[in-house]
Design an enzyme around this catalytic site. Sequence first.
Site, PDB file in Angstrom:
ATOM      1  N   HIS A  48      -0.721  -3.686  -4.908  1.00 47.46           N
ATOM      2  CA  HIS A  48      -0.296  -4.933  -4.271  1.00 47.46           C
ATOM      3  C   HIS A  48      -0.540  -4.869  -2.774  1.00 47.46           C
ATOM      4  O   HIS A  48      -0.730  -3.796  -2.205  1.00 47.46           O
ATOM      5  CB  HIS A  48       1.202  -5.140  -4.513  1.00 47.46           C
ATOM      6  N   THR A  76       1.576  -5.776   0.400  1.00 47.58           N
ATOM      7  CA  THR A  76       2.916  -6.173   0.841  1.00 47.58           C
ATOM      8  C   THR A  76       2.812  -7.240   1.924  1.00 47.58           C
ATOM      9  O   THR A  76       2.027  -7.097   2.858  1.00 47.58           O
ATOM     10  CB  THR A  76       3.678  -4.963   1.419  1.00 47.58           C
ATOM     11  N   HIS A 130      -3.066  -4.730   3.817  1.00 45.90           N
ATOM     12  CA  HIS A 130      -3.763  -3.676   3.080  1.00 45.90           C
ATOM     13  C   HIS A 130      -3.188  -3.530   1.671  1.00 45.90           C
ATOM     14  O   HIS A 130      -2.111  -4.056   1.379  1.00 45.90           O
ATOM     15  CB  HIS A 130      -3.566  -2.342   3.801  1.00 45.90           C
ATOM     16  N   THR A 149      -2.219  -0.259  -0.588  1.00 50.98           N
ATOM     17  CA  THR A 149      -2.146   1.202  -0.661  1.00 50.98           C
ATOM     18  C   THR A 149      -2.758   1.652  -1.981  1.00 50.98           C
ATOM     19  O   THR A 149      -2.375   1.168  -3.045  1.00 50.98           O
ATOM     20  CB  THR A 149      -0.681   1.689  -0.594  1.00 50.98           C
TER      21      THR A 149
HETATM   22  P1  2AM Z   1       2.710  -0.370   1.413  1.00 54.54           P
HETATM   23  O1  2AM Z   1       2.783  -1.835   1.621  1.00 54.54           O
HETATM   24  O2  2AM Z   1       1.904   0.303   2.459  1.00 54.54           O
HETATM   25  O3  2AM Z   1       2.201   0.016   0.071  1.00 54.54           O
HETATM   26  C1  2AM Z   1       7.708  -0.558  -1.451  1.00 54.54           C
HETATM   27  O4  2AM Z   1       8.073   0.583  -0.769  1.00 54.54           O
HETATM   28  C2  2AM Z   1       6.541  -1.242  -0.781  1.00 54.54           C
HETATM   29  O5  2AM Z   1       6.911  -1.726   0.509  1.00 54.54           O
HETATM   30  C3  2AM Z   1       5.362  -0.355  -0.563  1.00 54.54           C
HETATM   31  O6  2AM Z   1       4.252  -1.071  -0.977  1.00 54.54           O
HETATM   32  C4  2AM Z   1       5.377  -0.016   0.912  1.00 54.54           C
HETATM   33  O7  2AM Z   1       4.185   0.241   1.585  1.00 54.54           O
HETATM   34  C5  2AM Z   1       6.099  -1.170   1.508  1.00 54.54           C
HETATM   35  N1  2AM Z   1       6.956  -0.721   2.600  1.00 54.54           N
HETATM   36  C6  2AM Z   1       7.881   0.265   2.574  1.00 54.54           C
HETATM   37  N2  2AM Z   1       8.528   0.354   3.744  1.00 54.54           N
HETATM   38  C7  2AM Z   1       8.005  -0.595   4.545  1.00 54.54           C
HETATM   39  C8  2AM Z   1       8.239  -1.009   5.885  1.00 54.54           C
HETATM   40  N3  2AM Z   1       9.165  -0.428   6.655  1.00 54.54           N
HETATM   41  N4  2AM Z   1       7.491  -2.015   6.379  1.00 54.54           N
HETATM   42  C9  2AM Z   1       6.553  -2.609   5.625  1.00 54.54           C
HETATM   43  N5  2AM Z   1       6.285  -2.267   4.354  1.00 54.54           N
HETATM   44  C10 2AM Z   1       6.990  -1.279   3.821  1.00 54.54           C
END
Ligand code: 2AM
Length: 222
Positions: free
Chosen positions: A70, A72, A150, A152
Site C-alpha cells: 500500500h 500510506t 511510496h 514499502t
Molecule cells: P510505510 O508507509 O512506509 O509503509 C503501518 O505501520 C503503516 O503506516 C506502514 O505502512 C508505515 O510505513 C506507516 N507508518 C508508520 N509510522 C508512520 C509515521 N510515523 N508516519 C507515516 N507513516 C507511518
Amino acid sequence: PTLEKELLPLYFGWFLAKRDEDFLRKTSHDFLEQLGNLKAFKKRLPAFGYEDKQKLDLLKHFAKSPNILHCTAKFCDYGKVLGSEEYAQQEAVKKAYSRGYTLHISALFATPRTVGAQVDLTADQLLVWPLDAEKEVMPRDNLPRGSRAHITLGTAAEVQDVQTGIDLLEFVKLQQSRSDGENLGELTGLVAGKVSYCDNGMWMLNLSRKIEVKSIYSGYYG
Ligand code: 2AM
C-alpha cells in the site's frame, strides 16, 4: 440510540489490488536480484554495510515485507496522531474513501535499510495527501508535496516501515541539491531503466516506463 464516535484507522492509504500486488512483489524481487548482480553494486558493498566481496543476497537482506502492499496517505495510529481527526473529516477524504485509483510508480529504490517504490501522485490523489507529510520529516527543506509518497516493498531486520518514506525524501533532497547521482548501469526486463547511485548505499532505478497499479483508497484497522 447514542451515536458512537467514528473510529480512526491505523492509517489511511491506497491498497493495491491483489493481482497488481503480486506483480509488484515479483518486480521488486527482479529489481533486487539484478541490482545485487550489478558490478557497480558489488564494488560498493561496504556502503551497504557488508564487507568487500562478501556474498550478499538482497532478498534475504530485506527480511520483512508488508502483508498488504500500500501507499500510506495519513498515519493516524487509531487517532493518537495529532490531526488525524481533522484529516478524516475532510470532504476530500470522505469522497475518496473506497474509490479506485491508479498509482503511478516512476522509480524503485534500495538503501541499506529499505526497498521501496516511488509513487507520483496525481492532482486527484494529492487532494488527500496531508499538508505536512514532507515537513514532518524534513522541516527545513521545501520539498514538493507528495515527494514522500511510496510503497514499502521490504525492510531490513530491525528497521520500521516508516523509514522507507524518510529514505525516499533523502533521495529527493540529494537530487535537488546535486544532479541525479552517478549513472552506474541499466537493468532490463520488468524493471528496465537506469540505475543511479547517491552515496551511502543509496540506489535508485528510474524506470524507463512507469508501472501502473490499481488500488483502493481506504483505512486499515487491523
Ligand atoms: P510505510 O508507509 O512506509 O509503509 C503501518 O505501520 C503503516 O503506516 C506502514 O505502512 C508505515 O510505513 C506507516 N507508518 C508508520 N509510522 C508512520 C509515521 N510515523 N508516519 C507515516 N507513516 C507511518
